[in-house]
Design a protein around this motif. Structure first.
Motif, mmCIF file in Angstrom:
data_model
loop_
_atom_site.group_PDB
_atom_site.id
_atom_site.type_symbol
_atom_site.label_atom_id
_atom_site.label_comp_id
_atom_site.label_asym_id
_atom_site.label_seq_id
_atom_site.Cartn_x
_atom_site.Cartn_y
_atom_site.Cartn_z
ATOM 1 N N ARG A 236 0.951 -1.080 0.140
ATOM 2 C CA ARG A 236 0.018 -0.112 -0.144
ATOM 3 C C ARG A 236 0.873 1.315 -0.088
ATOM 4 O O ARG A 236 0.603 2.126 -0.649
ATOM 5 C CB ARG A 236 -0.787 0.024 1.382
ATOM 6 N N PHE A 240 0.909 4.490 -2.555
ATOM 7 C CA PHE A 240 0.996 5.967 -2.015
ATOM 8 C C PHE A 240 2.005 6.640 -2.393
ATOM 9 O O PHE A 240 1.759 7.850 -2.862
ATOM 10 C CB PHE A 240 0.857 5.725 -0.450
ATOM 11 N N PHE A 265 -5.294 0.916 -3.495
ATOM 12 C CA PHE A 265 -5.912 1.661 -2.192
ATOM 13 C C PHE A 265 -4.802 2.630 -1.700
ATOM 14 O O PHE A 265 -5.260 3.882 -1.426
ATOM 15 C CB PHE A 265 -5.955 0.570 -1.231
ATOM 16 N N LEU A 269 -5.312 6.712 -1.499
ATOM 17 C CA LEU A 269 -4.979 7.777 -0.292
ATOM 18 C C LEU A 269 -3.962 8.896 -0.921
ATOM 19 O O LEU A 269 -4.000 9.850 -0.346
ATOM 20 C CB LEU A 269 -4.309 6.834 0.802
ATOM 21 N N LYS A 272 -5.715 11.534 -2.420
ATOM 22 C CA LYS A 272 -6.381 12.289 -1.539
ATOM 23 C C LYS A 272 -5.564 13.473 -0.748
ATOM 24 O O LYS A 272 -5.751 14.532 -0.356
ATOM 25 C CB LYS A 272 -7.315 11.600 -0.440
ATOM 26 N N ARG A 273 -4.346 12.943 -0.421
ATOM 27 C CA ARG A 273 -3.250 13.557 0.316
ATOM 28 C C ARG A 273 -2.894 14.616 -0.716
ATOM 29 O O ARG A 273 -2.790 15.699 0.023
ATOM 30 C CB ARG A 273 -2.235 12.772 0.487
ATOM 31 N N LEU A 274 -3.015 14.686 -2.083
ATOM 32 C CA LEU A 274 -2.663 15.623 -2.832
ATOM 33 C C LEU A 274 -3.928 16.731 -3.177
ATOM 34 O O LEU A 274 -3.882 17.515 -3.729
ATOM 35 C CB LEU A 274 -2.065 15.415 -4.179
ATOM 36 N N GLY A 275 -5.053 16.358 -2.495
ATOM 37 C CA GLY A 275 -6.135 17.240 -2.710
ATOM 38 C C GLY A 275 -6.889 16.774 -3.912
ATOM 39 O O GLY A 275 -7.629 17.631 -4.457
ATOM 40 N N LEU B 295 -7.293 2.535 5.916
ATOM 41 C CA LEU B 295 -7.670 2.842 4.548
ATOM 42 C C LEU B 295 -8.835 3.117 4.283
ATOM 43 O O LEU B 295 -9.549 3.506 3.205
ATOM 44 C CB LEU B 295 -6.902 1.935 3.556
ATOM 45 N N ALA B 351 -2.379 13.515 8.138
ATOM 46 C CA ALA B 351 -1.844 13.081 6.946
ATOM 47 C C ALA B 351 -2.838 12.924 5.961
ATOM 48 O O ALA B 351 -2.634 13.748 4.974
ATOM 49 C CB ALA B 351 -1.263 11.965 7.292
ATOM 50 N N PHE B 352 -3.744 12.037 5.960
ATOM 51 C CA PHE B 352 -4.597 11.557 4.970
ATOM 52 C C PHE B 352 -6.001 12.362 4.891
ATOM 53 O O PHE B 352 -6.513 12.261 3.878
ATOM 54 C CB PHE B 352 -4.893 10.068 5.056
ATOM 55 N N HIS B 355 -8.374 16.218 3.563
ATOM 56 C CA HIS B 355 -9.173 16.455 2.097
ATOM 57 C C HIS B 355 -10.290 15.399 1.930
ATOM 58 O O HIS B 355 -10.947 15.243 0.945
ATOM 59 C CB HIS B 355 -8.117 16.475 1.247
#
Lengths: 363, 363
Positions: A236, A240, A265, A269, A272-275, B295, B351-352, B355
């Motif tokens: 995972r 990421f 997965f 994530l 999402k972390r990058l928006g 996750l 962190a995750f 967003h």
DNA sequence: AGTCGTTTTTGGATGGGTCTAAATCTAGGC
DNA sequence: GCCTAGATTTAGACCCATCCAAAAACGACT
């Protein structure tokens, strides 16, 4: 003789071990006859059979498979070696194996190589000492291809599962990963994607190679040469990290296909972390279609590789091979199917139930 | 004698089965001595040991555990019966068992009862025929409590795992589910929740009872009598349905604790379906802390029940019991730990999750 | 050389089935 | 009543290691 009978029976109750001899004495026949009854031989007369069966029940006899195996040649056991039993994919596969074996009164030893060839080797040796009738092997990463030849010398039938090493005339059960990735690419192209990335393993086994092959050939088939891909680990975390690296490029992909669901997965994530929103800002497709695909958010589009069915096929093949050790080697290859959900942006099903998949994937 | 030697060796290469006899002849000692060497007996003189060892290597001898088991009393095998091998929780548990057993040169048969007492019974009988040294049993739902007594009569050591049936002096390894649920309740109360619901199983086994017990006693301890709870199945779907039923009540709960993580995932999906956000509109706590908890979105707060460790403990207990069949029965009970994540609304790790929220409310 | 206590080694019985070839029992035919 | 093919049953070797009691080898000490 009656006295002898009594003594035997007393022994039996004392240490709980009734033998063929005891049954024979009790039923007034020979050991051989009892043995034939136990193995359901048609040679025995019906009356005798019933008499013996009654004695068996009366004395509470328990068949000793170990003793039988010593003289006969079958132990009715199988060895299964996987490289990551905690992975739900293997759980499903083992369930499939188990289902088939039980019907044939087989039991299987299960061991976990953790992708270490050394551990794998130890297990195989132990299985050999236990005289298993065959091995179902998901070869650990870095397995020496000569292993298959060695097993052959040992006269220990080996069915490779999911991955394979060594030279082609071997028994194998798995899924056509190449076709799976191709389906994913095709689908994404249909949705309008052009910059499609692939992130997958770097190790050299068949399952990795097949995926790369599928990716390259499908991309080329669509006239898309500017492939971008990354060779990474298979966790995972790897997914990421990889997606973030890809997104940082000058012209990032609009879709990404992952070697397995775990990586997918992770990739989601990472987005999402990058928006970014998976399925909208970047499509994500996984491989395996594990149960959890339906409960991620967004739900994961994935290439279903049917672990339960692969397990069943592998077990069946093993039983065929045991029955006919010198028969022609077989490769059983299942076709994967793209399971479209939200993460590729194709659609967003409204109801939970609609995209729930049955607990047991069976073809 | 040399001629005899040669013949033996020819036989060996022909059908691949070298026996103690062959080694003995090759090394010029007796069968007994070879046997002693194999078992690393201190009785053998060093010079002899080396000579024999050399012959073993030279002839490519493979120990026959089946034959040894017939005469000796140990088969070096264990039976493991679980009720849902496809469940990741059991995958982890099996990995723990495997890790311990391998160190002791044990191998284990794994079978899947699918929560059917009849299947379970068949497996146990088959294990008995294979003369396993002990059984690790996760009893299927509806297992007759007398089963444990029966196994005892069979003189087949049995370690119950995770669930138990029958009368107390038995061997058992598991987690303190009661304490786990209590921790969850306490935590939720600290966060200000008062209307805390519990959804869990209806079946009558220890693991279910313990959870209910924990829930009721913890609620009572906080002076919260107006408990609301639902007895349901244990699937994701059950969680999905249950949460919607609860939310439809006149004064719905502000937090819900689930029997396992699968149900919790279902419950979170159910909340989203209602347009609510888990952890904000309603706290959700699961049980087991499977890998996927991290996750999901939001990530799931869960009572960690340490499946790997439970597997290890169970296997160790089994080995102790084999070594000492009449020793005092043991119960190894691990303490669970509440793993706080986002779904209970306690905090949202940077962190995750930052967003993640807009994404979920998109429906 | 003889005795004695260790240290090593060994023969032969044993565990509980299966296998093979031969013995025994049928029933039918003459 | 005798003979024979076919159906049943059986004795005894065999699979391969372990166990036990007894034998052999060894060294030390009278």
């Amino acid at each position: 003789m009656a006295k002898d009978n009594d003594k035997r029976q007393a022994d039996a109750t004392r240490d709980g071990s009734v033998t063929l001899q005891d049954i024979a004495a009790h039923a007034g026949v020979s050991r051989s006859t009892v043995s034939l009854v136990l193995r359901e031989s048609p040679l025995v007369a019906e009356r005798t059979r019933q008499k013996v069966q009654a004695s068996i029940k009366a004395l509470g006899y328990v068949y000793n498979r170990g003793a039988a195996a010593l003289r006969g040649s079958r132990t009715q056991t199988l060895g299964v070696v996987v490289y990551d039993i905690a992975n739900p994919f293997f759980g499903a596969m083992v369930a499939g194996i188990d289902a088939v074996l039980n019907r044939q009164n087989y039991v299987s030893f299960l061991t976990n190589s953790e992708d270490s060839p050394a551990r794998q080797q130890r297990f195989l040796e132990r299985m050999r000492e236990h005289r298993v009738d065959a091995i179902l092997l998901c070869p650990a990463e870095g397995t020496d291809p000569r292993l298959i030849a060695t097993l052959q010398e040992w006269r220990l039938p080996c069915i490779q599962v999911l991955r394979h090493v060594g030279q082609p005339p071997f028994d194998y059960a798995g899924t056509d990963f190449e076709q799976g990735v191709r389906q994913a690419v095709d689908h994404l192209v249909t949705l309008g994607h052009r910059r499609i990335a692939f992130i997958g393993g770097q190790a050299e086994h068949s399952a990795t190679r097949a995926r790369w092959q599928g990716y390259f050939s499908a991309m080329a088939g669509h006239g898309l040469d500017q492939t971008c891909c990354l060779r990474t680990g298979l966790t995972r975390q790897a997914g990421f990290d990889a997606i973030q690296a890809l997104m940082a490029e000058s012209s990032p992909p609009t879709a990404v296909i992952c070697h397995n669901d775990l990586m997918a997965f992770g990739a989601m994530l990472g987005l999402k972390r990058l928006g970014m929103t998976p399925g909208i800002d970047c499509a994500v497709v996984g491989t395996d279609d594990v149960e959890e695909t339906a409960l991620s958010d967004p739900s994961l589009t994935s290439v279903a590789t049917h672990p339960y069915a692969v397990g069943e096929e592998a077990a069946r093949l093993a039983l065929r091979r045991i029955a006919n050790p010198d028969g022609a080697r077989e490769q059983v290859i299942l076709s994967p199917r793209l399971q479209v959900r939200e993460s590729c942006g194709a659609h967003r099903p409204a109801a939970f139930s609609r995209h729930a998949k049955p607990l047991v994937t069976q073809d």
